[in-house]
Write an enzyme that holds these catalytic residues in place. Structure first.
Site, short mmCIF file in Angstrom:
data_model
loop_
_atom_site.label_atom_id
_atom_site.label_comp_id
_atom_site.label_asym_id
_atom_site.label_seq_id
_atom_site.Cartn_x
_atom_site.Cartn_y
_atom_site.Cartn_z
N ASP A 35 61.08 90.85 36.95
CA ASP A 35 62.72 91.70 36.49
C ASP A 35 63.66 90.73 36.65
O ASP A 35 63.74 89.97 37.57
CB ASP A 35 62.80 92.77 37.42
CG ASP A 35 63.68 93.92 37.00
OD1 ASP A 35 63.14 95.09 36.53
OD2 ASP A 35 64.97 93.60 36.83
N ILE A 36 64.86 90.88 35.72
CA ILE A 36 65.84 89.96 35.73
C ILE A 36 66.89 90.35 36.73
O ILE A 36 67.67 89.69 37.32
CB ILE A 36 66.44 90.23 34.30
CG1 ILE A 36 67.15 88.81 33.87
CG2 ILE A 36 67.35 91.41 34.16
CD1 ILE A 36 67.79 88.68 32.60
N ASN A 90 59.74 104.73 35.99
CA ASN A 90 60.90 105.66 35.74
C ASN A 90 60.70 106.24 34.23
O ASN A 90 60.46 105.47 33.20
CB ASN A 90 62.22 104.81 35.75
CG ASN A 90 62.61 104.27 37.11
OD1 ASN A 90 62.14 104.72 38.12
ND2 ASN A 90 63.09 102.92 37.35
N GLY A 96 66.57 106.88 35.85
CA GLY A 96 66.90 105.72 35.73
C GLY A 96 66.17 104.71 34.89
O GLY A 96 66.24 103.55 34.73
N GLN A 97 65.68 105.29 33.63
CA GLN A 97 64.94 104.47 32.67
C GLN A 97 65.85 103.99 31.70
O GLN A 97 66.70 104.80 31.14
CB GLN A 97 63.88 105.37 31.90
CG GLN A 97 62.99 104.30 30.86
CD GLN A 97 61.78 105.05 30.14
OE1 GLN A 97 61.76 106.33 30.26
NE2 GLN A 97 61.11 104.38 29.48
N HIS A 103 56.62 100.72 30.93
CA HIS A 103 56.71 99.82 32.01
C HIS A 103 56.43 100.11 33.51
O HIS A 103 57.19 101.06 33.73
CB HIS A 103 57.82 98.80 31.95
CG HIS A 103 59.00 99.36 32.17
ND1 HIS A 103 59.74 100.06 31.14
CD2 HIS A 103 59.95 99.65 33.03
CE1 HIS A 103 61.12 100.58 31.36
NE2 HIS A 103 60.95 100.21 32.82
N HIS A 105 57.02 99.18 37.19
CA HIS A 105 57.66 98.18 38.36
C HIS A 105 56.68 97.98 39.38
O HIS A 105 56.25 98.93 39.94
CB HIS A 105 59.09 98.97 38.80
CG HIS A 105 60.13 99.11 37.67
ND1 HIS A 105 60.96 98.28 37.78
CD2 HIS A 105 60.29 100.06 36.95
CE1 HIS A 105 61.89 98.76 36.79
NE2 HIS A 105 61.48 100.19 36.46
P1 5GP Z 1 64.19 100.85 33.88
O1 5GP Z 1 65.29 101.03 34.22
O2 5GP Z 1 63.85 101.32 32.29
O3 5GP Z 1 63.08 101.63 34.86
O4 5GP Z 1 63.62 99.44 34.04
C1 5GP Z 1 64.22 98.23 33.02
C2 5GP Z 1 63.94 96.91 33.96
O5 5GP Z 1 64.18 96.03 33.06
C3 5GP Z 1 65.45 96.90 34.70
O6 5GP Z 1 64.77 96.94 36.26
C4 5GP Z 1 65.89 95.54 34.41
O7 5GP Z 1 66.46 94.95 35.51
C5 5GP Z 1 64.92 95.08 33.69
N1 5GP Z 1 65.22 93.99 32.68
C6 5GP Z 1 66.37 94.58 31.70
N2 5GP Z 1 66.71 93.52 30.86
C7 5GP Z 1 65.80 92.53 31.00
C8 5GP Z 1 65.76 91.07 30.57
O8 5GP Z 1 66.22 90.69 29.50
N3 5GP Z 1 64.53 90.50 31.18
C9 5GP Z 1 63.75 90.98 32.19
N4 5GP Z 1 62.78 90.17 32.72
N5 5GP Z 1 64.18 92.29 32.76
C10 5GP Z 1 64.87 92.87 32.14
#
Ligand code: 5GP
Ligand code: ZN
Length: 117
Positions: A35-36, A90, A96-97, A103, A105
């Site tokens: 994760d970034i 999420n 928080g999605q 995906h 985590h």
């Molecule tokens: P969500 O919030 O949808 O459950 O998770 C999305 C995740 O993707 C977040 O934890 C966010 O930090 C990660 N993310 C967003 N953009 C990027 C990216 O460009 N590269 C990577 N490796 N992770 C990303």
């Protein structure tokens, strides 16, 4: 069509290698990358290569690939030597999605509170 790559989807672009990512594992059907914006020492995202908007949609449409995602989440934790870890999906903006490509985590490497926030 369900499962087809979406032009405006960040994770489809990562699958297509159009956006770089630090990949830690790859199979025929899944990709795992860091994760970034990590929330724990281990914070890896495991995604299906096919596009579905969330985990339940993936499981309904392609259950074998949903199982691949879960198995790979466990393999990531083992590779990261995390005995205790959390798998989070999420689902929906209120949870928080932010990326609407399914995906998992995988979080580990520190104590994890329960109940979560
Ligand atoms: P969500 O919030 O949808 O459950 O998770 C999305 C995740 O993707 C977040 O934890 C966010 O930090 C990660 N993310 C967003 N953009 C990027 C990216 O460009 N590269 C990577 N490796 N992770 C990303
Ligand atoms: Zn996608």
């Amino acid at each position: 069509m369900a499962g087809e790559p979406q032009a405006d989807c960040l994770f489809c672009k990562i699958v297509a290698k159009e956006v770089p990512a630090t990949v830690v594992r790859e199979t025929e059907t899944t990709l795992a990358f860091r994760d970034i914006n990590p929330q724990a020492p281990t914070h890896v995202l495991v995604i299906p290569k096919v596009h579905h908007p969330d985990a339940a949609s993936l499981a309904a449409a392609e259950p074998e690939i949903a199982a691949d995602v879960l198995r790979e989440a466990g393999e990531v934790a083992a590779q990261e030597q995390s005995d205790s870890y959390r798998i989070v999906f999420n689902t929906g903006t209120g949870a928080g999605q932010t990326v609407f490509h399914a995906h998992a985590h995988v979080l580990g490497g520190r104590g994890l509170q329960w109940p979560p926030g």
